[in-house]
Design an enzyme around this catalytic site. Structure first.
Site, PDB file in Angstrom:
ATOM      1  N   ASP A 127       0.465   3.695   1.799  1.00 29.39           N
ATOM      2  CA  ASP A 127       0.511   4.193   3.167  1.00 29.39           C
ATOM      3  C   ASP A 127       1.950   4.367   3.642  1.00 29.39           C
ATOM      4  OD1 ASP A 127       0.434   4.109   6.136  1.00 29.39           O
ATOM      5  OD2 ASP A 127      -1.677   3.648   5.848  1.00 29.39           O
ATOM      6  N   CYS A 185      -6.070   0.276   7.084  1.00 27.83           N
ATOM      7  CA  CYS A 185      -5.865   0.747   5.721  1.00 27.83           C
ATOM      8  C   CYS A 185      -6.976   1.710   5.304  1.00 27.83           C
ATOM      9  CB  CYS A 185      -5.812  -0.436   4.760  1.00 27.83           C
ATOM     10  SG  CYS A 185      -5.513   0.056   3.064  1.00 27.83           S
ATOM     11  N   CYS A 200       0.835  -1.187   0.000  1.00 36.58           N
ATOM     12  CA  CYS A 200       0.000   0.000   0.000  1.00 36.58           C
ATOM     13  C   CYS A 200       0.877   1.247   0.000  1.00 36.58           C
ATOM     14  CB  CYS A 200      -0.888  -0.003   1.247  1.00 36.58           C
ATOM     15  SG  CYS A 200      -2.093   1.337   1.277  1.00 36.58           S
ATOM     16  N   ARG A 246       3.274   4.164   6.376  1.00 43.46           N
ATOM     17  CA  ARG A 246       3.735   3.351   7.496  1.00 43.46           C
ATOM     18  C   ARG A 246       4.167   1.944   7.091  1.00 43.46           C
ATOM     19  NH1 ARG A 246      -1.847   4.667  10.596  1.00 43.46           N
ATOM     20  NH2 ARG A 246      -2.588   4.279   8.487  1.00 43.46           N
ATOM     21  N   HIS A 283      -2.450  -4.471   5.048  1.00 42.87           N
ATOM     22  CA  HIS A 283      -2.047  -3.991   6.373  1.00 42.87           C
ATOM     23  C   HIS A 283      -3.239  -3.485   7.159  1.00 42.87           C
ATOM     24  CE1 HIS A 283      -2.333   0.456   5.777  1.00 42.87           C
ATOM     25  NE2 HIS A 283      -2.266   0.102   4.523  1.00 42.87           N
TER      26      HIS A 283
END
Lengths: 259, 294
Positions: A92, A153, A90, A94, A150
């Site tokens: 993202d 999300c 992703c 993190r 994850h």
């Protein structure tokens, strides 16, 4: 906000000091501390985040601690790459696979998009994903494709929240997340009474499975899986718990048996 | 990616910059030590059974026979080692930060940046630019291409929309790199007929304008040098395509979003970066603040 309540607060403090003179020194100390804190906060606000400085620092550190200390590796990498893995992760901030799975340069060909989705094979739409899979499988000859979902999300949360009935409120986001609509349907059917967060958690994992199934619609992926030169794996990184799950899509042909 | 200091650096590193009088200083680099890497041995192991996905409903005895090929190795073991290393070296030592990040995508005191980079295994933006978890919302595709809004939905523009409108990033970085396979495919591609092109060729043809400009300006250069030029031209096109999205264009005009381009040369480890600025009349865009770090 602001002025009125500030004035009131000062008035209340003054009144208290007039009544209880002995509190003067205590009050003075606390006011000084508060002033210092506010000053600190306001000075760090005015010095706004400078992204150029940030990347310069990052790059100089990378060069000094990694590139220059490993000339053999980087010399070979300059000639070409031969990663064993292709990873869908992703976007993202993190969940960068270089951190979470400790990938070094040259290890993994990584595609990152919203909710790590793989759309079904389509020559016209989503040519970007098709190009990445084709390049990885046919040119780089990766041995494993790993799709990693994850926790928490935003893309999956969007998938679960948007009605996705054709009246889009966004330009592109809804069109994208509806790729994993089968996951949403399955999760809603199996987890009807559950809390929204629990449903999102299930959907994050099911969406990985939808993506793995979509990978099989790419002819060269199917061929690699059948021949046994390519393996498809799914993963789930839970950063709330600090845990990682791994599974694989297994494919095989049984021996023929006379009946 | 442990950021422990490893002894003394073999090369002296300093940042260089382009001064106002256009005098460019570049550090001379010593030749790299190149020696043969040992050959990786193919590990032949029977597959370990991991949690099965019930999709294909295959039975247990089917697994054994077909899988003794070179690709069978201890994948689970390798992933476990990698993840535990991350957990030991980064997650646990900074657990409060990770718990805070679990709640919201970026730390409260500074906003995230968005990076559009190439999927190439050698150029992870987190690795090369040193981004830690929570700092950079990252999109990676083949040849770090951003297509204009009129070309319709791609995986990239949905992520752009999310980052700009929901996460409200203030800085967008398009990062290209040298020796890009995608750009090389673009420059090599001869037959421009749609139905005969591979998926890679179809995708990289989004960079056609950059290719045409490169061929016009650099036809006297070698193919490799032309690819280098095309890689840089393509970053510029991707940056300009960002502006075709109204929610980006408006924020750039209001000064809420800044756009940066950068080019990582992996042969000599240098980074060239520049910024897209608005001219005084707020109509034109131009490249400014160009620097080369090496």
């Amino acid at each position: 906000m602001g002025n009125e309540s500030y004035e009131d607060a000062i008035e209340a403090l003054k009144k208290l000091i007039i009544e209880k003179d002995e509190l003067k020194t205590v009050a003075a100390a606390k006011v000084e501390q508060l002033t210092a804190e506010l000053q600190l906060a306001s000075s760090s606000d005015s010095k706004s985040f400078d992204p150029v400085e940030r990347i310069k620092q990052g790059f100089v550190t990378f060069k000094k601690e990694k590139y220059d200390t490993n000339p053999a590796l980087y010399g070979e990498l300059a000639k070409g790459q031969s990663p064993k893995f292709m990873v869908f992760a992703c976007s993202d901030s993190r969940v960068c696979p270089s951190h979470v799975l400790n990938f070094n340069p040259g290890d993994a060909f990584v595609v990152r998009n919203i909710a790590n989705m793989v759309p079904p094979f389509d020559k016209v739409k989503y040519a970007g994903v098709g190009a990445a899979v084709e390049y990885a499988v046919l040119h780089l000859k990766v041995e494993n494709i790993v799709v990693i979902g994850h926790s928490a999300c935003g893309g999956i949360k969007g998938l679960m929240s948007f009605p996705l009935d054709g009246n889009n409120s966004t330009d592109f986001i809804e069109d994208w997340v509806k790729i994993c609509l089968p996951a949403k349907s399955k999760v809603l059917a199996e987890n009807e009474g559950s809390a929204f967060e629990h449903q999102c958690g299930r959907c994050e994992r099911e969406a990985v499975n939808v993506s793995l199934a979509n990978l099989l619609t790419y002819p060269f992926v199917r061929e690699g899986v059948v021949k046994g030169t390519l393996a498809l794996k799914g993963g789930y990184y839970d950063f709330v718990k600090g845990a990682f799950e791994l599974w694989e899509l297994q494919f095989g042909l049984s021996p023929a048996r006379p009946i | 990616m442990a950021l422990t200091l490893c002894g003394r650096a073999r090369r002296f590193v300093s940042a260089t910059s382009v001064h106002n009088n256009d005098c460019l200083h570049r550090l001379q680099q010593t030749g790299s030590d190149r020696f043969q890497l040992g050959e990786a041995k193919a590990i032949r192991l029977l597959p370990r059974r991991t949690n099965m996905v019930q999709e294909l409903g295959t039975r247990e005895e089917l697994m054994q026979e077909n899988r003794e090929v070179e690709t069978s190795y201890d994948f689970l073991g390798e992933m476990r080692q990698r993840f535990l290393r991350f957990k030991r070296q980064k997650y646990l030592p900074q657990i409060e930060k990770f718990q805070a990040l679990a709640i919201a995508q970026s730390p409260k005191d500074k906003k995230q940046v968005m990076v559009i980079g190439c999927a190439d295994s050698r150029v992870c933006p987190s690795y090369v630019l040193g981004f830690q978890p929570g700092e950079a919302f990252t999109i990676r595709n083949v040849a770090n291409l951003v297509t204009p809004i009129q070309n319709g939905s791609t995986e990239t523009n949905s992520a752009l929309e999310f980052a700009v409108t929901t996460l409200q990033v203030e800085n967008i970085i398009v990062m290209g790199h040298s020796n890009c396979g995608g750009i090389q495919a673009l420059m090599s591609h001869q037959n421009h007929k749609e139905n005969q092109s591979s998926l890679v060729e179809r995708w990289v043809m989004n960079g056609k304008a950059a290719k045409l400009r490169t061929q016009a300006a650099s036809s006297h250069l070698s193919f490799d040098e032309q690819c280098r030029d095309c890689e840089k031209e393509s970053i510029k096109d991707s940056v300009m395509n960002l502006i075709t999205y109204p929610w980006i264009r408006e924020r750039v005009k209001r000064g809420e979003v800044k756009i940066h381009g950068c080019y990582y040369n992996l042969s000599d480890c240098s980074l060239e970066k520049w910024r897209l600025s608005l001219d005084k009349s707020n109509n034109g865009l131009y490249v400014s603040d160009r620097e080369i770090w090496s």
